[in-house]
Design a protein around this motif. Sequence first.
Motif, PDB file in Angstrom:
ATOM      1  N   LEU A 216      10.479 -31.952  23.107  1.00 57.37           N
ATOM      2  CA  LEU A 216      11.408 -31.156  23.915  1.00 57.37           C
ATOM      3  C   LEU A 216      10.657 -29.996  24.547  1.00 57.37           C
ATOM      4  N   PRO A 217      11.120 -29.520  25.707  1.00 53.89           N
ATOM      5  CA  PRO A 217      10.454 -28.365  26.315  1.00 53.89           C
ATOM      6  C   PRO A 217      10.592 -27.124  25.424  1.00 53.89           C
ATOM      7  N   LYS A 220      13.662 -21.576  26.399  1.00 52.62           N
ATOM      8  CA  LYS A 220      13.578 -20.542  27.424  1.00 52.62           C
ATOM      9  C   LYS A 220      13.831 -19.174  26.794  1.00 52.62           C
ATOM     10  N   ALA A 222      15.027 -15.097  26.822  1.00 52.80           N
ATOM     11  CA  ALA A 222      16.287 -14.508  27.290  1.00 52.80           C
ATOM     12  C   ALA A 222      16.209 -14.147  28.768  1.00 52.80           C
ATOM     13  N   CYS A 223      17.360 -14.213  29.431  1.00 55.54           N
ATOM     14  CA  CYS A 223      17.443 -13.876  30.856  1.00 55.54           C
ATOM     15  C   CYS A 223      17.496 -12.354  31.002  1.00 55.54           C
ATOM     16  N   LYS A 224      16.641 -11.822  31.855  1.00 55.92           N
ATOM     17  CA  LYS A 224      16.644 -10.371  32.081  1.00 55.92           C
ATOM     18  C   LYS A 224      17.721 -10.047  33.120  1.00 55.92           C
ATOM     19  N   MET A 225      18.718  -9.263  32.710  1.00 56.80           N
ATOM     20  CA  MET A 225      19.826  -8.974  33.626  1.00 56.80           C
ATOM     21  C   MET A 225      19.536  -7.694  34.419  1.00 56.80           C
ATOM     22  N   ALA A 242       6.752 -11.061  37.154  1.00 63.15           N
ATOM     23  CA  ALA A 242       6.696 -12.527  37.189  1.00 63.15           C
ATOM     24  C   ALA A 242       5.542 -13.014  38.051  1.00 63.15           C
TER      25      ALA A 242
ATOM     26  N   PHE B 141      10.227 -34.801  27.010  1.00 65.72           N
ATOM     27  CA  PHE B 141       8.958 -35.438  27.361  1.00 65.72           C
ATOM     28  C   PHE B 141       8.737 -36.641  26.453  1.00 65.72           C
ATOM     29  N   PHE B 295      22.898 -18.431  33.779  1.00 63.89           N
ATOM     30  CA  PHE B 295      22.197 -17.280  33.197  1.00 63.89           C
ATOM     31  C   PHE B 295      21.437 -17.657  31.933  1.00 63.89           C
ATOM     32  N   ALA B 298      18.121 -19.062  33.213  1.00 58.11           N
ATOM     33  CA  ALA B 298      17.383 -18.255  34.184  1.00 58.11           C
ATOM     34  C   ALA B 298      16.455 -17.259  33.500  1.00 58.11           C
ATOM     35  N   ASP B 299      15.458 -16.777  34.267  1.00 56.81           N
ATOM     36  CA  ASP B 299      14.576 -15.720  33.774  1.00 56.81           C
ATOM     37  C   ASP B 299      15.119 -14.353  34.178  1.00 56.81           C
ATOM     38  N   TYR B 300      15.719 -14.294  35.375  1.00 57.41           N
ATOM     39  CA  TYR B 300      16.327 -13.058  35.867  1.00 57.41           C
ATOM     40  C   TYR B 300      17.740 -13.367  36.339  1.00 57.41           C
ATOM     41  N   GLY B 301      18.661 -12.441  36.085  1.00 54.09           N
ATOM     42  CA  GLY B 301      20.028 -12.675  36.503  1.00 54.09           C
ATOM     43  C   GLY B 301      20.644 -11.432  37.116  1.00 54.09           C
TER      44      GLY B 301
END
Lengths: 245, 321
Positions: A216-217, A220, A222-225, A242, B141, B295, B298-301
């Motif tokens: 599995l990949p 990810k 956490a998303c930076k808000m 980035a 994969f 979100f 995502a890396d940025y939201g």
Amino acid sequence: MKILVCITNVPDTSAKISFTDNNTKLNKAGVQYMIGPYDDYALARAVELKEKSGGSITVLNVGEADSDPQIRKALAIGADDAIRVNCDPQDSYFTAAQIAAVAKDGNYDLILMGRESIDFNSGVVHGLVGEMLGIPSFSPVMKLDIEGNTAKFAREIEGGKEYLEAPLPLVLGCQEPIAEWKIPNMRGIMTARTKPLKVVEPVDVNNLASLTAYSLPAPKGACKMIPADQAETLITLLKTEAKVL
Amino acid sequence: MSVLIFVELDNGSIKKTSLEAVAYGAAVAQTQGTSATVLAIGNADSSELAKAGAYGANKVLHANDAALSNENAMAYASVLAAAIQQEGSKIVILPKSGLSDAMGARVAAKLGASIVSGVTELPDLSNGFQVKRSIYTGKAFATVEVKGDIKILGIKKNAIEAQEGSGTATIESFSPSLPEGDFTAKVINQEKASGELSLTEADIIVSGGRGMKGPEHWQPLLDLAEALGAATGCSKPVSDLDWRPHHEHIGQTGIKVAPNLYIACGISGAIQHLAGVNSSKVIVAINKDPEAPFFKAADYGIVGDVFDVLPRLTKAVKESK
């Protein structure tokens, strides 16, 4: 006109993928199966072509007995009979050789399938089958009409479409908007139960590639808000942090 | 014995994904102690083809028969098979694409070769010849042992970092005989959007969903894309509603993309859409719904109104130049 439609039995597009047995088997628990969405478009167009000009549709699956519900669904949608080559396909060449072995005695005018299966995403089986049978193959086909012995069709090319005409027989890998998916009606479901489904054993093929493990990949982060009123800082972050701008 | 690499041309230029294939093929050639030969089909200047040398190719075979001016996968396959035979190649590298898959498949059947499409890393030679490939539309994969005497690999974008070096390649004209059977189809017409950046080649993609509220509201998205030099894409509902053309549809049943930067505007992030973008390096999601699944991927939201946020981003991009 005789049409062969090849279908795959694949996890639903919304399925969460995980593995068992030390990452050597797909975890099928809780996974719904479906006819490959591209194959479903191919089947729908085959049914429309048959409604227009007659003929027959045979549906073919290279798979184990758990494919049977999907094969019955294809019969309910409008195929006349079905063939299942009883094996667990793990390689495109192997799968194509099974299809070619079935097709070679069938005198099909059209062999339709999806542009790719959505489990292995190889997109090569139509080309392999075409070459094995010595007939042309095209993909991804998004429009198809038959006039006499000629197919008039459009395939997607990068940034647009190409319109082609070619004599039958042909192998075509299909995608939307070649037809709308069809939902089986009650009469179709009833008659599908008694339509013939022939199970055949696979032909011998050289083992050219075999799966050794799944993975599995990486998860990810956490998303930076970014607050909407500071949206502009996104551009700065994309540049400095980035480094993609 | 040389490793053979097929490159795709776009208006006479080698596509970026094909240069990656050259770098990949050259790296494999090095492990095999052999050279890397490139096959290019169609119109291109020698100076452009020589570029392959900078990415590690030693030689370029150039097939430029007028009969090959359309991307005819069957004729291309015959040319590739002839090149494999001439070079005695055992390893063949293709950039993953509809054309390469189609020609690679026909070559594999002609030669009884292994074909593995969607390869994401250099092969592991420590135990046989194993490659890692993307499956379930990027959700997982598989490691595959490739056993054929001839091995054809379709490599995915970003499988290798292509570094431009200072090498040079010799260019040879290549004119194998073309079987008539490859030309039974007649091309009636081609409709091609001109000047549009290709989604599969683009480094940056700005993509819109139903949150854009209709085709007449696309301008702010197009403006940001223009400022960034980005290609534009859309979600499945958007192309189903004919707000945007079908060839912009990104997702499990549309185009799979792998840009450095993917900016999703008003796309909720259904798993089928995410499957088409999850190979992107950096993902930005802009949506007014804080619960939008995008979100999580995502890396940025930014939680906000696309019609407020997009023009401000465009302005910030222009000012930062």
